[in-house]
Design an enzyme around this catalytic site. Structure first.
Site, short mmCIF file in Angstrom:
data_model
loop_
_atom_site.label_atom_id
_atom_site.label_comp_id
_atom_site.label_asym_id
_atom_site.label_seq_id
_atom_site.Cartn_x
_atom_site.Cartn_y
_atom_site.Cartn_z
N HIS A 4 0.98 -1.23 0.06
CA HIS A 4 0.02 0.06 -0.17
C HIS A 4 0.97 1.39 0.10
O HIS A 4 0.25 2.49 -0.05
CB HIS A 4 -0.75 0.02 1.07
CG HIS A 4 -1.72 -1.06 1.33
ND1 HIS A 4 -1.45 -2.29 1.72
CD2 HIS A 4 -3.22 -1.36 0.60
CE1 HIS A 4 -2.54 -3.10 1.71
NE2 HIS A 4 -3.63 -2.55 0.91
N GLY A 20 -4.16 11.14 10.92
CA GLY A 20 -5.09 10.42 10.06
C GLY A 20 -5.16 10.84 8.40
O GLY A 20 -5.37 10.07 7.57
N ARG A 43 -3.46 5.41 -3.35
CA ARG A 43 -4.54 5.77 -2.91
C ARG A 43 -5.01 7.20 -2.47
O ARG A 43 -5.73 7.42 -1.54
CB ARG A 43 -5.11 4.78 -1.90
CG ARG A 43 -5.32 3.32 -2.25
CD ARG A 43 -5.38 2.52 -1.17
NE ARG A 43 -5.68 1.11 -1.71
CZ ARG A 43 -6.94 0.54 -1.51
NH1 ARG A 43 -7.93 0.96 -1.01
NH2 ARG A 43 -7.20 -0.47 -2.10
N GLY A 89 -3.28 12.99 16.02
CA GLY A 89 -4.59 12.99 15.67
C GLY A 89 -5.58 13.91 16.72
O GLY A 89 -5.08 14.46 17.60
N MET A 180 -9.90 6.54 17.03
CA MET A 180 -9.97 5.28 16.17
C MET A 180 -9.01 4.60 15.67
O MET A 180 -9.34 3.59 15.02
CB MET A 180 -11.20 5.61 15.34
CG MET A 180 -12.45 6.52 15.72
SD MET A 180 -13.69 6.72 14.18
CE MET A 180 -14.42 5.19 14.35
N ASP A 204 -13.28 17.60 20.02
CA ASP A 204 -14.70 17.68 20.39
C ASP A 204 -15.11 17.44 22.05
O ASP A 204 -14.21 16.46 22.50
CB ASP A 204 -15.75 16.80 19.85
CG ASP A 204 -15.33 16.51 18.29
OD1 ASP A 204 -16.12 16.82 17.72
OD2 ASP A 204 -14.12 15.95 17.91
N1 HPA Z 1 -15.14 9.92 18.04
C1 HPA Z 1 -14.34 9.14 17.45
N2 HPA Z 1 -12.87 9.82 16.88
C2 HPA Z 1 -12.82 10.81 16.98
C3 HPA Z 1 -13.95 11.61 17.69
C4 HPA Z 1 -14.97 11.13 18.34
O1 HPA Z 1 -16.03 11.80 18.60
N3 HPA Z 1 -13.63 13.04 17.63
C5 HPA Z 1 -12.18 13.05 17.01
N4 HPA Z 1 -12.02 11.81 16.79
#
Ligand code: HPA
Length: 235
Positions: A4, A20, A43, A89, A180, A204
């Site tokens: 990849h 990411g 990609r 991230g 994630m 967030d």
């Molecule tokens: N969830 C999962 N991953 C994230 C989030 C979230 O609310 N915000 C930034 N990455």
């Protein structure tokens, strides 16, 4: 060349910063590196190698989620002799004790994911950062006068869900935030005896719905990028 990543062997540095988003990799190469060369665009997942204050470093994307970072980090470690991957991230805070723009140095990742078990036979739902890079991040942040919080986080396969309660695995390990990818990065590094860390910026606050606005994002990420690059100098 790996499956990849199109770079030739030797075109990727020993330390890789892994956001990411491929365009974030380009942003870092354009704004922070000198002599940056695009070494892979398979990609549209961009990888650059250049110099930061004279030291070679690569920056390339992981994509989103455990399967994607599982692939890219494995190929970097095994096909390009990469020693250290620092994921950079964003994350959602599970608690309003955290504030937007807070920086986190991930101590352990907790996950419901079966990735570590089925890939490498690693049992359990918690995997630590690997090697000394976590400590170097802490020391580098101290030297730079940047605050960074050591914490456990939840690596989830799910972004959208019905149930808004805190997932059990996050409660079990006192996870302050969710993203994630870290669990698969740490699992690969543990299996291969490599170094891996994850630095996150809180983008967030899940309980209140607060978010970093699109034009604040660049400023927020700059602190994290500088910390990761300066850490690279101290490895
Ligand atoms: N969830 C999962 N991953 C994230 C989030 C979230 O609310 N915000 C930034 N990455």
């Amino acid at each position: 060349m790996s499956v990849h990543i199109a770079a030739e062997k030797g075109q990727i540095a020993k330390t890789v910063l892994q956001p990411g988003d491929p365009l974030r990799a380009k942003y870092i190469a354009d704004h922070f590196l000198t002599d940056a060369k695009l070494v892979s665009q398979t990609r549209n997942v961009l990888y650059y190698t250049g110099l930061y204050k004279g030291k070679e470093i690569s920056v390339g994307a992981s994509g989103m989620g455990i399967p994607s970072i599982g692939i890219y980090s494995y190929e970097l470690f095994t096909q390009y002799e990469v020693d250290t991957i620092i994921r950079i991230g964003t994350c959602g805070a599970y608690t309003s004790d955290l504030k937007l723009f807070d920086l986190l140095n991930v101590e352990n990742s907790a996950s419901e994911s079966t990735y570590a078990k089925f890939a490498w036979g690693i049992e359990g739902d918690l995997i630590a950062h690997q090697g000394n890079v976590f400590n170097v991040i802490t020391e580098t942040a101290q030297k730079l006068g940047k605050e960074i919080l050591k914490t456990n986080i939840h690596t989830s396969d799910i972004f959208y869900r019905n149930d808004q309660n805190l997932p059990d695995v996050a409660t079990k390990y006192n996870c302050t935030a969710v993203e994630m990818e870290a669990f698969a990065l740490f699992a690969n590094a543990q299996h291969l005896g490599k170094n891996a860390a994850t630095i996150l910026t809180v983008s967030d606050i899940i309980p209140t719905g607060e978010q970093i606005s699109a034009n604040e994002r660049e400023k927020a990420l700059k602190t994290m990028i500088e910390l990761a690059l300066e850490t690279g100098l101290n490895l």
